[in-house]
Design an enzyme around this catalytic site. Structure first.
Site, short mmCIF file in Angstrom:
data_model
loop_
_atom_site.label_atom_id
_atom_site.label_comp_id
_atom_site.label_asym_id
_atom_site.label_seq_id
_atom_site.Cartn_x
_atom_site.Cartn_y
_atom_site.Cartn_z
N ASP A 120 44.97 45.29 51.03
CA ASP A 120 43.60 45.52 50.72
C ASP A 120 42.73 45.47 51.97
OD1 ASP A 120 42.46 45.99 47.94
OD2 ASP A 120 42.60 43.78 47.55
N LYS B 165 46.04 50.78 38.83
CA LYS B 165 46.81 50.60 40.33
C LYS B 165 48.10 50.37 40.02
CE LYS B 165 43.09 47.94 42.21
NZ LYS B 165 42.29 46.74 42.86
N GLN C 118 43.50 40.46 42.85
CA GLN C 118 42.29 41.24 42.24
C GLN C 118 41.09 40.23 42.19
OE1 GLN C 118 42.36 44.24 41.60
NE2 GLN C 118 40.48 44.55 40.94
N1 GUN Z 1 37.78 43.98 42.59
C1 GUN Z 1 37.08 45.24 42.97
N2 GUN Z 1 37.58 45.84 43.71
C2 GUN Z 1 38.63 45.50 44.36
C3 GUN Z 1 39.63 45.77 45.31
O1 GUN Z 1 39.70 46.99 45.92
N3 GUN Z 1 40.56 44.91 45.81
C4 GUN Z 1 40.70 43.60 44.97
N4 GUN Z 1 41.44 43.08 45.39
N5 GUN Z 1 39.69 43.40 43.84
C5 GUN Z 1 38.89 44.10 43.58
#
Ligand code: GUN
Length: 286
Positions: free
Chosen positions: A120, A53, A97
């Site tokens: 998100d 990311k 995350q």
């Molecule tokens: N863990 C796995 N996929 C994601 C996601 O798209 N966002 C977040 N915050 N955590 C994740």
């Protein structure tokens, strides 16, 4: 005739090129775009996701901050960090995350993120806004699926769309996004009786079950559009989706591969949400 492949890498490249221009325009106005990513503990998979990311942000000029906290971080410390980011004018998106260590209340943590920075789309009010058809951030993976469908000009209005999976992150928001575009939507789950009866009626089939190759060609209507959200690792180390690609591609009209389908769009839509948040903060209405 074998299915046409819907190339998520190409859609991601196209979308990111457009975003890059918007990021430049923000910077030119003295309002550079920023994303904060919080990672708690040292889950190896989470570290890879977070690194990807941060890298993707850098590639299109978004400023990013990675905030690493120990696995035993106090609830108050984490919430205070989010509070500080909520108040930081240089940060437009905040992502925590998941998964989080068990001593932390995921709902409380996610709902501490400002709705204006919830890139998100996991805040319960963001989910509610999607349900009500109001403005708000959409979860990145189902939003990415919509971008792929639009890129390939898949007609949605009046189409029979079947979503397999009912998670808050993919299945449920996916169904709402398709419904908002006037598709006739059915949500199936692992409990659905005679799943194939539903899938064979689908003009558009979105599969998000986490079960390797569970949808096979005999379950697909000839010419249907098949979107595979799954990513599973087989015992031989290879990656595969929730759809059995070879048998499905022999029947479908359009299909996403794994890897190279939905995957590249998830981070792309995180970037899109972050740029949108920054534009809203700068009072630009894209
Ligand atoms: N863990 C796995 N996929 C994601 C996601 O798209 N966002 C977040 N915050 N955590 C994740």
């Amino acid at each position: 005739m074998p299915a046409t492949v819907m190339d998520g890498i190409a859609v991601a490249r196209h979308t990111r090129a457009q975003l890059e221009g918007r990021v430049e325009a923000l910077a030119a106005r003295g309002a550079p775009c920023g994303l904060a990513v919080i990672i708690v503990g040292d889950n190896p998979a989470s570290r890879v996701y977070v690194r990807n990311k941060v890298k993707a942000c850098g590639e299109i000029g978004i400023h990013s901050e990675m905030i690493e906290l120990p696995a035993d971080v106090a609830r108050e410390t984490l919430l205070a960090r989010i509070g500080a980011l909520n108040a930081d004018p240089g940060i437009h998106g905040i992502l925590v995350q998941l998964p989080l260590p068990r001593h932390l209340d995921v709902k409380e943590v996610l709902e501490t993120i400002s709705l204006l920075k919830d890139v998100d789309g996991f805040h319960v009010e963001s989910m509610g806004a999607l349900m009500a058809g109001l403005p708000g951030f959409w979860p990145c993976t189902p939003y990415g699926v919509m971008m792929i469908l639009d890129y390939y000009k898949v007609p949605l209005s009046g189409a029979n769309a079947v979503v397999i999976g009912r998670s808050n992150i993919v299945g449920k928001p996916q169904a709402l996004m398709l419904l908002a575009r006037d598709a006739t939507v059915t949500i199936c789950t692992s409990m659905t009786r005679d799943l194939a009866r539903h899938t064979r009626a689908a003009d558009i089939l979105v599969v998000a079950t986490g079960r390797a190759r569970m949808v096979t060609g005999d379950m697909i209507k000839p010419g249907a559009v098949v979107v595979d959200v799954g990513i599973n690792r087989l015992p031989d180390g290879k990656l595969c989706g929730d759809v059995d690609y070879d048998s499905a591609a022999a029947v479908a009209g359009l299909i996403t591969p794994v890897p190279g389908g939905v995957g590249p769009m998830t981070i792309t839509m995180l970037l899109a949400n972050t740029v949108h948040a920054a534009e809203s903060a700068a009072d630009i209405h894209a």
